[in-house]
Design a protein around this motif. Structure first.
Motif, mmCIF file in Angstrom:
data_model
loop_
_atom_site.group_PDB
_atom_site.id
_atom_site.type_symbol
_atom_site.label_atom_id
_atom_site.label_comp_id
_atom_site.label_asym_id
_atom_site.label_seq_id
_atom_site.Cartn_x
_atom_site.Cartn_y
_atom_site.Cartn_z
ATOM 1 N N ASP A 27 0.849 -1.190 0.000
ATOM 2 C CA ASP A 27 0.000 0.000 0.000
ATOM 3 C C ASP A 27 0.889 1.246 0.000
ATOM 4 N N LYS A 28 0.407 2.222 -0.700
ATOM 5 C CA LYS A 28 1.142 3.496 -0.686
ATOM 6 C C LYS A 28 0.844 4.196 0.634
ATOM 7 N N PRO A 29 1.699 5.010 1.107
ATOM 8 C CA PRO A 29 1.475 5.711 2.370
ATOM 9 C C PRO A 29 0.215 6.568 2.278
ATOM 10 N N ALA A 30 -0.489 6.643 3.395
ATOM 11 C CA ALA A 30 -1.726 7.421 3.424
ATOM 12 C C ALA A 30 -1.397 8.893 3.237
ATOM 13 N N SER A 31 -2.179 9.503 2.381
ATOM 14 C CA SER A 31 -1.914 10.911 2.100
ATOM 15 C C SER A 31 -2.787 11.833 2.934
ATOM 16 N N SER A 32 -3.842 11.274 3.540
ATOM 17 C CA SER A 32 -4.700 12.139 4.359
ATOM 18 C C SER A 32 -5.111 11.374 5.622
ATOM 19 N N PRO A 33 -5.535 12.108 6.639
ATOM 20 C CA PRO A 33 -5.973 11.441 7.878
ATOM 21 C C PRO A 33 -7.156 10.494 7.633
ATOM 22 N N GLU A 34 -8.029 10.823 6.705
ATOM 23 C CA GLU A 34 -9.186 9.966 6.404
ATOM 24 C C GLU A 34 -8.723 8.640 5.819
ATOM 25 N N GLU A 35 -7.784 8.676 4.903
ATOM 26 C CA GLU A 35 -7.248 7.440 4.327
ATOM 27 C C GLU A 35 -6.561 6.617 5.409
ATOM 28 N N LEU A 36 -5.881 7.281 6.303
ATOM 29 C CA LEU A 36 -5.199 6.598 7.397
ATOM 30 C C LEU A 36 -6.219 5.903 8.304
ATOM 31 N N ARG A 37 -7.331 6.568 8.616
ATOM 32 C CA ARG A 37 -8.385 5.963 9.440
ATOM 33 C C ARG A 37 -8.984 4.736 8.738
#
Length: 130
Positions: free
Chosen positions: A8-18
């Motif tokens: 997976d590519k690193p999350a670019s936003s807090p929403e993607e991270l959640r």
């Protein structure tokens, strides 16, 4: 503990991270449930016992059905043989056999007494030979 490499590519936003965290939690929960189910030996043994009981019941039913069919076939065969033998008997013997059959059907106690008497006579004869 080492982590396997993620594609997976690193999350670019807090929403993607959640979302990624929630997905990982769900996967982890499923894995834990699967491991717990595998580790529950008692439950697995009970499931296996239930399967074996069900298979045994099915097999017993099949055997009972086959036995009933066989019994019917043998009954039919015995009746046929009895009729063939009866047809070969002289008339007086046939009449006596029919009379004996009627007597035993009408009075089953008479049959029990006759069998008992014959058994007693055979037993006494066997004792005398010794």
């Amino acid at each position: 503990m080492t982590q396997p490499p993620h594609e997976d590519k690193p999350a670019s936003s807090p929403e993607e991270l959640r979302e990624h965290v929630e997905r990982t939690r769900a996967e982890l929960g499923e894995t834990v449930e699967a491991l717990a189910a595998k580790g529950d030996v008692k439950a697995r043994a009970q499931e296996k016992a239930a399967q074996v009981r069900e298979q045994a019941a099915v097999k017993a039913s099949e055997v009972r059905e086959q036995a009933a069919v066989k019994a019917g076939e043998l009954r039919t065969k015995a009746t046929d043989v009895a009729h063939q033998v009866q047809d070969k008997l002289p008339e007086p013997v046939r009449e006596k056999a029919a009379q004996g059959s009627r007597m035993t059907r009408d009075n089953p106690a008479l049959l029990v007494a006759a069998v008992g008497a014959v058994t007693l006579v055979v037993w006494l004869a066997c004792r005398r030979k010794r």
